[in-house]
Design an enzyme around this catalytic site. Structure first.
Site, mmCIF file in Angstrom:
data_model
loop_
_atom_site.group_PDB
_atom_site.id
_atom_site.type_symbol
_atom_site.label_atom_id
_atom_site.label_comp_id
_atom_site.label_asym_id
_atom_site.label_seq_id
_atom_site.Cartn_x
_atom_site.Cartn_y
_atom_site.Cartn_z
ATOM 1 C CD GLU A 8 -9.174 -21.393 -47.882
ATOM 2 O OE1 GLU A 8 -9.172 -21.671 -46.678
ATOM 3 O OE2 GLU A 8 -9.997 -21.889 -48.676
ATOM 4 C CD GLU A 56 -8.919 -25.226 -51.399
ATOM 5 O OE1 GLU A 56 -9.837 -25.413 -50.575
ATOM 6 O OE2 GLU A 56 -7.749 -24.978 -51.082
HETATM 7 C C1 FCB Z 1 -10.432 -24.949 -47.423
HETATM 8 C C2 FCB Z 1 -8.945 -25.214 -47.257
HETATM 9 C C3 FCB Z 1 -8.542 -26.609 -47.598
HETATM 10 C C4 FCB Z 1 -9.576 -27.658 -47.268
HETATM 11 C C5 FCB Z 1 -10.963 -27.205 -47.643
HETATM 12 C C6 FCB Z 1 -12.032 -28.208 -47.314
HETATM 13 O O1 FCB Z 1 -10.824 -23.860 -46.662
HETATM 14 O O2 FCB Z 1 -8.181 -24.384 -48.102
HETATM 15 O O3 FCB Z 1 -7.303 -26.826 -46.998
HETATM 16 O O4 FCB Z 1 -9.470 -28.083 -45.959
HETATM 17 O O5 FCB Z 1 -11.249 -25.999 -47.036
#
Ligand code: FCB
Length: 469
Positions: free
Chosen positions: A168, A370
């Site tokens: 990110e 994710e």
């Molecule tokens: C994302 C992050 C990760 C985690 C999630 C919930 O934005 O990459 O580190 O905290 O959110």
């Protein structure tokens, strides 16, 4: 969207996403340096939910063997974590052997459990001494990151196949320098873009080091490198004006196309740079940068997906800090919210992004790196067996997202796998342990003990059969 069970391809992988700073703890062990989270925790613990700072993670640093066994028992085959820059390198920018030994042991435990580790190199956790030297705006720091990446490739090159330069990268400029949410709390749009530019150079230098070491035989021939970002499919109102569409273009440009162009073409989007310049925001471009950026092309991509971006034309040209405003938030009346996190739940966004990728970047492999749901009252309801009863929300969240993934794959998307964020509860930056994401509970009152939640059986079923029911 069908309610019938759907099946994902045989070679589709399931795994867990996590990061070093959110799990390892041991913040001063192995000669680890202070990172930005430790610095902030030391200065103002009140900034963190229940005053839980960066120090303990979820205790994975002492429990990694157990954790990898838990992941394997859930039918998962891989997990992504990060090396902490502040643990692997010393204050002179050289390898810290004790830190390296920690990661060798951790990777060995994963192999033992049959879990493949994907390694990311930076998850918002710059060593604080480098921040003091100018952070991502400083070329010295950009070079220091490249040296760190090169050192990690050389050290673990025979062990790790899947590498990522950043997680990110858009969040770092936004949270620290633009929205003022994270230390050092700036509200400076132009600085945020300089930071974004510095990270882009750092990414490209790391990819370059990767290619060079791989060509020299220092790394596995099958190793691949990628970038992970929280790409946000942008939406606006149903009947948009020209100005609404212009807002979409800039949000898409800064959040998505910036990184997508960098990792597929080795360039930055010209229309975005031009609009920034028209509004007085220039990047600190130096001779030779174009050649550096051109080396940023990756082998595949990670897509973190939590929420879409809903935007509309801004009501004003500049904000109270004098920053140019390119978009306002658009509140969609039909939005379903995760109240604990304030994030919209919109599973179809994963499909829309997948289709954009299929259309605009048809050669590029990617995976959902994710996706997950963090709930504040997670531990309030228990089954008769004492398990956290999270079936109502966690299973439906993942099921609905996976259904859209399956449909995208049917329509040609090159999505290769799915990593759930926080399979085991972990520390979430300023929210600390407020919202729980896990299929596995971490009991802070009992030495960080792990316990399966009610949803865990569902995950095991999906991961082992690939049938999403
Ligand atoms: C994302 C992050 C990760 C985690 C999630 C919930 O934005 O990459 O580190 O905290 O959110």
């Amino acid at each position: 969207m069908t309610d019938q069970p759907i099946t994902l391809p045989d070679d589709f992988f399931f795994g867990a996403a996590m990061s070093g700073p959110q799990t390892e703890g041991m913040w001063q062990a192995h000669g680890k340096l202070e990172n930005l989270w430790d610095l902030w925790s030391n200065r103002d613990l009140r900034a963190f939910h229940n005053r839980v700072g960066s120090y303990a993670g979820n205790d994975m640093g002492t429990r990694y063997a157990e954790d990898f066994r838990i992941l394997a028992d859930l039918g998962l085959s891989s997990c992504r974590t990060s090396i902490q820059w502040s643990r692997l390198m010393d204050a002179d920018g050289r390898l810290n052997p004790a830190g390296a030994a920690f990661y060798h042991d951790l990777f060995a435990a994963a192999r033992e459990a049959d879990i493949e580790v994907f390694v990311n190199l930076c998850h918002f956790d710059m060593p604080s001494y480098l921040f003091r030297r100018g952070g991502w705006e400083s070329r010295e720091v950009v070079e220091a990151y490249a040296t760190y990446a090169r050192t990690a490739f050389a050290e673990f090159g025979q062990e790790i196949v899947h590498w990522f330069t950043f997680n990110e990268p858009i969040v770092e400029p936004e949270q620290r320098y633009e929205h003022g949410g994270w230390y050092p709390f700036h509200h400076d749009f132009a600085q945020a873009r300089r930071v974004q530019y510095g990270i882009s150079l750092a990414h490209a230098l790391a990819v370059d080091a990767f290619r060079e070491l791989q060509a020299a035989g220092a790394m596995r021939p099958d190793a691949r490198i990628g970038l992970i970002n929280c790409f946000t499919p942008p939406y606006t109102r149903d009947d948009p004006s020209e100005a609404d569409l212009e807002a979409v273009r800039m949000v898409d440009g800064l959040h998505n196309r910036w990184w997508l162009d960098l990792v597929t073409k080795g360039t930055l989007p010209a229309d975005v740079i031009e609009t920034l310049a028209e509004r007085g925001v220039t990047l600190p471009v130096r001779a030779g940068d174009e050649a550096i950026l051109s080396r940023g092309v990756v082998d595949w991509l990670g897509f973190n997906y939590y929420q879409p971006a809903r935007v509309q034309a801004p009501a004003r040209g500049f904000d109270e800090w004098g920053n140019p405003v390119f978009a306002d938030r658009y509140v969609w009346p039909d939005a379903v919210m995760n109240q604990s996190r304030g994030w919209e739940i919109y599973p179809r966004g994963i499909y829309d992004f997948a289709m954009t990728m299929t259309r605009d970047y048809p050669e590029l492999d990617w995976f959902v790196s994710e996706n997950g749901i963090g709930i504040e009252e997670d531990r309030a309801a228990r089954t008769a067996d004492g398990e956290v009863d999270d079936l109502a929300y966690r299973v439906s969240f993942v099921r609905n997202h996976l259904r859209w993934v399956a449909r995208a794959i049917d329509e040609g998307a090159r999505c290769r796998g799915y990593h759930y964020w926080g399979v085991i509860d972990c520390w979430s930056w300023v929210n600390a342990y407020k919202n729980r994401y896990g299929f596995v509970e971490v009991d802070l009152m009992h030495g960080y003990d792990r316990r399966l939640k009610a949803s865990a059986a569902w995950l095991r079923q999906v991961a082992t059969t690939h049938v999403v029911a």
